[in-house]
Design a protein around this motif. Structure first.
Motif, PDB file in Angstrom:
ATOM      1  N   UNK A 182      -8.441 -30.816 -10.168  1.00  0.00           N
ATOM      2  CA  UNK A 182      -9.492 -30.663 -11.166  1.00  0.00           C
ATOM      3  C   UNK A 182      -9.336 -29.355 -11.939  1.00  0.00           C
ATOM      4  N   UNK A 183      -8.913 -28.290 -11.219  1.00  0.00           N
ATOM      5  CA  UNK A 183      -8.777 -26.979 -11.860  1.00  0.00           C
ATOM      6  C   UNK A 183      -7.558 -26.906 -12.782  1.00  0.00           C
ATOM      7  N   UNK A 220      -2.417 -28.484 -17.560  1.00  0.00           N
ATOM      8  CA  UNK A 220      -1.266 -29.377 -17.612  1.00  0.00           C
ATOM      9  C   UNK A 220      -1.375 -30.365 -18.774  1.00  0.00           C
ATOM     10  N   UNK A 221      -2.591 -30.694 -19.175  1.00  0.00           N
ATOM     11  CA  UNK A 221      -2.750 -31.607 -20.295  1.00  0.00           C
ATOM     12  C   UNK A 221      -2.261 -30.990 -21.595  1.00  0.00           C
ATOM     13  N   UNK A 222      -2.194 -29.672 -21.628  1.00  0.00           N
ATOM     14  CA  UNK A 222      -1.696 -29.017 -22.839  1.00  0.00           C
ATOM     15  C   UNK A 222      -0.179 -28.893 -22.839  1.00  0.00           C
ATOM     16  N   UNK A 223       0.495 -29.342 -21.743  1.00  0.00           N
ATOM     17  CA  UNK A 223       1.958 -29.316 -21.684  1.00  0.00           C
ATOM     18  C   UNK A 223       2.497 -28.137 -20.899  1.00  0.00           C
ATOM     19  N   UNK A 224       3.827 -28.070 -20.799  1.00  0.00           N
ATOM     20  CA  UNK A 224       4.492 -27.005 -20.059  1.00  0.00           C
ATOM     21  C   UNK A 224       4.818 -25.853 -21.009  1.00  0.00           C
ATOM     22  N   UNK A 231      -9.012 -29.375  -0.859  1.00  0.00           N
ATOM     23  CA  UNK A 231      -8.457 -28.336  -1.721  1.00  0.00           C
ATOM     24  C   UNK A 231      -7.603 -28.933  -2.839  1.00  0.00           C
ATOM     25  N   UNK A 232      -6.841 -29.986  -2.495  1.00  0.00           N
ATOM     26  CA  UNK A 232      -5.985 -30.623  -3.499  1.00  0.00           C
ATOM     27  C   UNK A 232      -6.826 -31.237  -4.612  1.00  0.00           C
ATOM     28  N   UNK A 272      -3.709 -19.830  -5.033  1.00  0.00           N
ATOM     29  CA  UNK A 272      -5.041 -19.558  -4.489  1.00  0.00           C
ATOM     30  C   UNK A 272      -5.501 -20.667  -3.539  1.00  0.00           C
ATOM     31  N   UNK A 273      -5.071 -21.896  -3.800  1.00  0.00           N
ATOM     32  CA  UNK A 273      -5.524 -23.023  -3.002  1.00  0.00           C
ATOM     33  C   UNK A 273      -4.582 -23.369  -1.855  1.00  0.00           C
ATOM     34  N   UNK A 274      -3.305 -23.029  -1.970  1.00  0.00           N
ATOM     35  CA  UNK A 274      -2.301 -23.473  -0.997  1.00  0.00           C
ATOM     36  C   UNK A 274      -1.656 -22.265  -0.338  1.00  0.00           C
TER      37      UNK A 274
END
Length: 582
Positions: A228-229, A234-238, A222-223, A252-254
């Motif tokens: 990947x999702x 995150x590459x676009x910043x905070x 899942x991680x 959704x994953x955790x």
């Protein structure tokens, strides 16, 4: 003897049932996972010490090879002994917790057993301590191998610990005949009971561990999917838009009750429980988050008070807050919340730490890409300046006109033009250059501009001695000077001045570019350097990109500061002092 075995098996069954319930409690799992730490050892001593008390008080009284109904809390008669599951409890505690836990649980059991009285109670003090030490030593060998004994090994060590008990009875008893009679009656049922009980306890523990490993394998999968999702966001910043999508993906994953993301000041996204008051765009409301941003270290909270949310009725009872770092600087936090503090286990802690590292790497990758893009943009602008017909032909026309009247000056300007273009090419391919190189670029630009308009602008340079080799981003001063030349003075022909001041203070380089032009209105002053500001002679994107490069290299404190009024505009910049290493 058979009836004693049945009774002892019932007592062992009680311990096994408690063990089964215990190993499925997250807080006990945390103690087992961290059993080498002092606070975990204390917790294991308390738990198994309670088991030892239960074992002693649920024992079966033996007198003259006869089973007597247990007197519960009543003292034993001087002729009686007690068959119980004490050895099982002490042995398992040593196997799980090591020598310290085994000996301390043995001591607790010994004191209880000694207080119960009976024939030669001191024997059980000695045997309890020995069993705790031997089983603890055995458990430590497996701790070093980072695995647990299987149920077969558990059965063997359980039987061996009962043999130690019988040996103590035979060697330390005051009457060997009575000791032999007692051992002959209890050795088989107690050895079988202890062996089976230890094997069952370890079987339950190992089964639980295997289930956890399978869970971790699923979580790892899942991680990877999660990483990947979230990577594109995150590459676009905070920012609020990307963080809202990331928070939804994480939840959704955790298995968590709420997910929150912040920058250094504000909540950027919050999904799940407590969304009514943990809202995006609000200032950070929890003390815990502020502490993580300040220290840069992961923190946990196991109560509402530790979380530090002052909102009444907040359902959040536990949290893990992980710093999100870029180049060792905490840019924000990832927060995983739980409405039940028992859900925060060792597994969740390890998972959260791993996610923090992944997301920090994604942010750093995004910033590196942004820096690369900005550098490429600077290169494009530099190349554009080289082929810009106005700049290029104006410079050539000026030089051409001077060839006939002042050939030496024309030659000097041609050298400066060549130096200007060469500096543009070199500066576009690096993040930092020395101040001396940057000022050569500024001087080349100044001479070319003043050759065209000799009396229009005066430029003064005031640089402190000793800062020439300090490193600055390429085009930093040149862009500010060029901006003043082009935009500060309008159509005014005389009395125009630009002053560049460079000082070294407290480990930083302070750069000021000041003009006595017409100044900017308040609205433009607030926007310039933050966004592109359209004007009659440009878009202002050069200042915006320069600001982004300064922030990416040195942080928010290095942003350009603009002050403007009718007497002119002052631009200041402060960057950490850094020199090129030999």
């Amino acid at each position: 003897m058979f009836s004693l075995f049945v009774l002892m098996l019932e007592r062992a069954g009680l311990i096994i049932i408690l063990a089964y319930l215990l190993v499925n409690i997250p807080s006990f799992q945390n103690l087992v996972d961290e059993r080498w730490q002092l606070d975990a050892k204390v917790g294991l001593i308390l738990i198994f010490g309670l088991f030892a008390v239960i074992s002693n008080f649920t024992g079966v009284e033996i007198q003259s090879s006869q089973v007597i109904i247990n007197q519960s809390f009543s003292p034993l008669s001087p002729e009686s002994s007690l068959a119980n599951t004490r050895v099982l409890t002490i042995g398992v505690s040593g196997i799980i917790g090591g020598p310290i836990v085994g000996v301390m649980v043995g001591l607790i059991s010994a004191l209880i057993r000694f207080g119960q009285g009976g024939a030669d109670p001191y024997i059980y003090v000695v045997s309890s301590l020995l069993i705790g030490a031997f089983s603890g030593w055995y458990g430590q060998q497996f701790m070093q191998k980072k695995r647990w004994p299987d149920y077969k090994e558990g059965a063997a060590v359980g039987a061996l610990m009962e043999v130690v008990q019988m040996a103590c009875i035979l060697t330390l008893g005051s009457d060997f005949g009575n000791s032999w009679e007692l051992v002959s009656f209890i050795i088989l049922p107690m050895t079988l009971t202890n062996s089976i009980g230890t094997a069952m306890f370890l079987f339950i523990l190992n089964s639980t561990r295997r289930q956890e490993e399978q869970t971790r394998a699923v979580q790892t999968h899942d991680v990877l999917q999660l990483a990947n999702a979230t990577l594109p966001y995150f590459r676009s910043g905070l920012d609020e838009e990307s963080c809202a999508k990331v928070a939804d993906i994480i939840q959704r994953f955790i298995k968590v009750d709420a997910v929150s993301l912040t920058n250094q000041d504000s909540i950027l996204a919050h999904v799940g429980a407590a969304s009514d008051h943990h809202k995006p765009s609000k200032k950070i409301v929890t003390d815990l988050s502020r502490e993580v941003i300040h220290t840069g270290e992961m923190k946990e909270a196991h109560s509402r008070e530790e979380i530090g949310c002052m909102h009444p009725g907040c359902p959040l009872e536990a949290a893990i807050v992980i710093p999100l770092k870029v180049k060792e600087r905490t840019e924000g936090t990832l927060k995983l919340y739980f409405t039940d503090s028992d859900e925060l286990t060792f597994v969740e802690r390890q998972l959260a730490e791993g996610l923090g590292n992944i997301f920090s790497s994604q942010l750093e990758l995004g910033q590196a890409e942004e820096e690369s893009r900005l550098l490429q943009d600077a290169e494009i602008k530099s190349l554009q300046a080289q082929v810009n017909p106005h700049f290029f032909f104006n410079a050539l026309n000026t030089i051409s006109a001077l060839i006939r009247v002042d050939s030496e000056k024309a030659r000097t300007l041609l050298i400066q033009l060549s130096r200007f273009f060469r500096s543009n090419l070199q500066g576009a391919r690096t993040n930092l250059i020395s101040l001396s190189k940057e000022l050569e670029q500024v001087e080349a630009y100044r001479q070319l501009e003043q050759a065209r308009f000799p009396e229009r602008v005066e430029m003064h340079m005031d640089m402190e001695v000793g800062v020439e080799e300090s490193l600055v981003p390429p085009f930093l001063i040149q862009i500010l000077v060029e901006n003043a030349f082009k935009h500060a003075f309008g159509t005014r022909k005389q009395g125009n001045e630009i002053r560049v001041v460079i000082r070294k203070r407290e480990g930083c380089i302070h750069i000021t570019v000041k003009d006595n032009g017409y100044g900017l209105d308040e609205e433009k002053t607030q926007k310039i350097g933050e966004v592109a500001v359209t004007s009659e002679s440009g878009t202002g994107s050069a200042l915006e990109n320069l600001n982004k490069r300064l922030v990416s290299l040195f942080g928010e404190d290095s942003k350009l500061q603009f002050v403007s009024d009718e007497k002119g505009t002052t631009v200041t910049c402060t960057i950490p002092e850094k020199v090129k290493e030999d």
